[in-house]
Scaffold this active site. Structure first.
Site, PDB file in Angstrom:
ATOM      1  N   ASP A  42       0.555  -1.289  -0.281  1.00  0.00           N
ATOM      2  CA  ASP A  42      -0.028   0.092  -0.377  1.00  0.00           C
ATOM      3  C   ASP A  42       0.777   1.578   0.489  1.00  0.00           C
ATOM      4  O   ASP A  42       1.892   0.872   0.816  1.00  0.00           O
ATOM      5  CB  ASP A  42      -0.652   0.493   1.168  1.00  0.00           C
ATOM      6  N   ARG A  69      -1.226  -0.674  -8.317  1.00  0.00           N
ATOM      7  CA  ARG A  69      -2.797  -0.382  -8.234  1.00  0.00           C
ATOM      8  C   ARG A  69      -2.317   1.050  -8.008  1.00  0.00           C
ATOM      9  O   ARG A  69      -2.012   1.417  -7.748  1.00  0.00           O
ATOM     10  CB  ARG A  69      -3.060  -0.876  -7.203  1.00  0.00           C
TER      11      ARG A  69
HETATM   12  P1  FDA Z   1     -14.796   8.905  -5.726  1.00  0.00           P
HETATM   13  O1  FDA Z   1     -13.802   9.400  -4.341  1.00  0.00           O
HETATM   14  O2  FDA Z   1     -14.102   9.937  -6.825  1.00  0.00           O
HETATM   15  O3  FDA Z   1     -15.523   7.577  -5.672  1.00  0.00           O
HETATM   16  C1  FDA Z   1     -16.042   7.336  -6.838  1.00  0.00           C
HETATM   17  C2  FDA Z   1     -17.214   6.986  -6.350  1.00  0.00           C
HETATM   18  O4  FDA Z   1     -16.909   5.318  -5.631  1.00  0.00           O
HETATM   19  C3  FDA Z   1     -17.767   7.598  -5.230  1.00  0.00           C
HETATM   20  O5  FDA Z   1     -19.152   8.660  -5.916  1.00  0.00           O
HETATM   21  C4  FDA Z   1     -18.596   6.778  -4.344  1.00  0.00           C
HETATM   22  O6  FDA Z   1     -20.541   6.915  -5.027  1.00  0.00           O
HETATM   23  C5  FDA Z   1     -18.137   5.839  -4.463  1.00  0.00           C
HETATM   24  N1  FDA Z   1     -17.161   5.347  -3.001  1.00  0.00           N
HETATM   25  C6  FDA Z   1     -15.153   6.346  -2.896  1.00  0.00           C
HETATM   26  N2  FDA Z   1     -15.775   5.559  -1.712  1.00  0.00           N
HETATM   27  C7  FDA Z   1     -16.492   5.596  -0.874  1.00  0.00           C
HETATM   28  C8  FDA Z   1     -16.632   5.486   0.447  1.00  0.00           C
HETATM   29  N3  FDA Z   1     -15.191   5.590   1.410  1.00  0.00           N
HETATM   30  N4  FDA Z   1     -17.578   5.326   0.904  1.00  0.00           N
HETATM   31  C9  FDA Z   1     -18.413   4.893   0.294  1.00  0.00           C
HETATM   32  N5  FDA Z   1     -18.613   5.132  -1.446  1.00  0.00           N
HETATM   33  C10 FDA Z   1     -18.530   5.637  -1.985  1.00  0.00           C
HETATM   34  N6  FDA Z   1      -5.086   4.590  -0.428  1.00  0.00           N
HETATM   35  C11 FDA Z   1      -3.803   5.210  -0.385  1.00  0.00           C
HETATM   36  O7  FDA Z   1      -3.685   6.480  -0.189  1.00  0.00           O
HETATM   37  N7  FDA Z   1      -3.187   4.552  -0.502  1.00  0.00           N
HETATM   38  C12 FDA Z   1      -3.622   2.330  -0.324  1.00  0.00           C
HETATM   39  O8  FDA Z   1      -2.763   2.117  -0.673  1.00  0.00           O
HETATM   40  C13 FDA Z   1      -4.775   2.501  -0.855  1.00  0.00           C
HETATM   41  N8  FDA Z   1      -5.082   1.343  -1.138  1.00  0.00           N
HETATM   42  C14 FDA Z   1      -6.484   1.292  -1.895  1.00  0.00           C
HETATM   43  C15 FDA Z   1      -6.532  -0.614  -2.416  1.00  0.00           C
HETATM   44  C16 FDA Z   1      -7.975   0.183  -3.070  1.00  0.00           C
HETATM   45  C17 FDA Z   1      -8.167  -1.528  -3.723  1.00  0.00           C
HETATM   46  C18 FDA Z   1      -9.388   1.480  -3.815  1.00  0.00           C
HETATM   47  C19 FDA Z   1      -9.797   0.889  -3.796  1.00  0.00           C
HETATM   48  C20 FDA Z   1      -8.623   2.538  -2.997  1.00  0.00           C
HETATM   49  C21 FDA Z   1      -7.230   2.441  -2.499  1.00  0.00           C
HETATM   50  N9  FDA Z   1      -6.727   4.052  -1.044  1.00  0.00           N
HETATM   51  C22 FDA Z   1      -6.311   3.673  -0.788  1.00  0.00           C
HETATM   52  C23 FDA Z   1      -8.039   4.962  -1.409  1.00  0.00           C
HETATM   53  C24 FDA Z   1      -8.271   5.935  -2.728  1.00  0.00           C
HETATM   54  O9  FDA Z   1      -6.649   6.625  -2.675  1.00  0.00           O
HETATM   55  C25 FDA Z   1      -8.778   6.577  -2.432  1.00  0.00           C
HETATM   56  O10 FDA Z   1      -8.967   7.054  -1.308  1.00  0.00           O
HETATM   57  C26 FDA Z   1     -10.360   5.459  -2.445  1.00  0.00           C
HETATM   58  O11 FDA Z   1     -10.112   4.494  -3.545  1.00  0.00           O
HETATM   59  C27 FDA Z   1     -11.687   6.755  -2.699  1.00  0.00           C
HETATM   60  O12 FDA Z   1     -11.446   7.075  -3.799  1.00  0.00           O
HETATM   61  P2  FDA Z   1     -12.355   6.357  -5.279  1.00  0.00           P
HETATM   62  O13 FDA Z   1     -10.907   6.820  -6.382  1.00  0.00           O
HETATM   63  O14 FDA Z   1     -13.510   5.654  -4.842  1.00  0.00           O
HETATM   64  O15 FDA Z   1     -12.795   7.704  -6.104  1.00  0.00           O
END
Ligand code: FDA
Length: 306
Positions: free
Chosen positions: A129, A179
């Site tokens: 991560d 990732r």
């Molecule tokens: P965005 O925030 O734009 O969300 C898109 C849509 O997804 C939202 O409109 C909502 O519908 C849904 N959604 C997103 N987050 C949600 C939540 N918490 N609850 C409910 N709905 C939600 N970060 C990091 O800094 N270091 C890391 O190592 C990782 N590792 C990691 C692994 C994996 C498999 C994932 C999916 C994510 C991470 N992250 C991470 C977290 C990442 O940086 C980010 O904060 C989250 O994925 C939320 O952003 P989205 O990309 O989903 O987009």
């Protein structure tokens, strides 16, 4: 709200008290099936039946004693045996500070080597991560060193960091597993894009750079770690235009978020993995999940009250 919740995530006074509340433990269940590793494994078996693979993480970060790092690594070694016994398509996703990075980089590196060796036995990969900005360079440097000896390791890069485009180019010659995520910490303007639009644009640009590297013959494994389905679709269009198949990248999402989309994408032929967290040290991680979507706070309060 986001800044406040990310401050709450780092607050040690609250970190000691909130997890003791039974109501808080109930609210966190939305994002993890349980503290017990068996709960994570049970969910993974169910996901596998739906064609969805798993990534596992035992929550915890910034350990302050070497024994804690040793215990985490030992736990993961035993856990990998359970994953293999269940014939699960399950991989680990770990934080270097839970393996002792704050104490001694060699301690964290040694533990990563043990995990990579054990995972290789069953053809698995261990993902690293990416934590807050203070760790970016050390994490990438450790990954480079590790990858030279252990092909089966992956790393997370954050699209909100201005440096990530250069980091992608730096890592590509290693045939990495990367990732991409947007980024979950509170980083200053000097090192990070702060607007959603800029982060999304950088995410798409980084994904395209990875896809193009694949068309150029690089053996890069690409994890699209986001719940942003529009962005995933945009990336799929790019992959298609480059003549790549749907399997050219994987979609990684978190347990409890957009499961309907995880199922849909898997049924349409995309490779999907659900990251399942477990363990008692969920406080900071849970606060970051709340910060990502302030509506989650209302949801959590409703669960606590009702
Ligand atoms: P965005 O925030 O734009 O969300 C898109 C849509 O997804 C939202 O409109 C909502 O519908 C849904 N959604 C997103 N987050 C949600 C939540 N918490 N609850 C409910 N709905 C939600 N970060 C990091 O800094 N270091 C890391 O190592 C990782 N590792 C990691 C692994 C994996 C498999 C994932 C999916 C994510 C991470 N992250 C991470 C977290 C990442 O940086 C980010 O904060 C989250 O994925 C939320 O952003 P989205 O990309 O989903 O987009």
């Amino acid at each position: 709200m986001r800044t406040l919740l990310l401050w709450v995530a780092r607050n040690t006074w609250l970190r000691e008290r909130i997890p003791r509340l039974r109501l808080a433990r109930r609210a966190v269940r939305r994002f993890m099936p349980g503290e017990d590793p068996e709960a994570a494994l049970t969910e993974a078996v169910a996901f596998q039946r739906q064609g969805i693979g798993t990534l596992f993480t035992r929550l915890g970060e910034n350990v302050v004693e070497p024994q804690e790092a040793d215990a985490t690594a030992d736990h993961y070694l035993g856990f990998l045996d359970r994953v293999a016994a269940l014939r699960l398509s399950g991989e680990l996703s770990v934080k270097l500070t839970q393996l002792g990075l704050d104490l001694d980089v060699e301690l964290a590196h040694g533990h990563m080597e043990r995990l990579a060796e054990r995972a290789a036995r069953d053809g698995g990969v261990v993902w690293i991560d990416m934590e807050g900005g203070a760790y970016t360079e050390r994490t990438i440097a450790l990954y480079e060193r590790l990858k030279a000896q252990h092909p089966n390791v992956g790393i997370c890069l954050q699209a909100y960091l201005r440096r990530s485009a250069a980091d992608v180019q730096r890592l590509l010659p290693l045939d990495p597993a990367i990732r991409l995520v947007k980024g979950a910490y509170n980083e200053p303007e000097t090192i990070a894009y702060r607007s959603r639009r800029a982060v999304d644009a950088n995410y798409a640009a980084l994904a395209v750079a990875l896809l193009e590297a694949r068309t150029a013959g690089r053996e890069v494994r690409i994890g699209i770690g986001t719940h942003d389905v529009k962005l995933i679709e945009q990336i799929a269009v790019h992959a298609d235009a480059l003549g790549l198949s749907r399997q050219a990248f994987e979609v990684h999402m978190l347990y409890g978020i957009r499961l309907d989309q995880q199922r849909r994408l898997a049924s349409e032929g995309y490779v999907v993995r659900d990251l399942i967290a477990y363990g008692p040290a969920w406080y900071a991680w849970y606060m970051r999940r709340l910060a990502e979507r302030p509506a989650n706070v209302v949801f959590a309060l409703r669960q606590i009250i009702g």
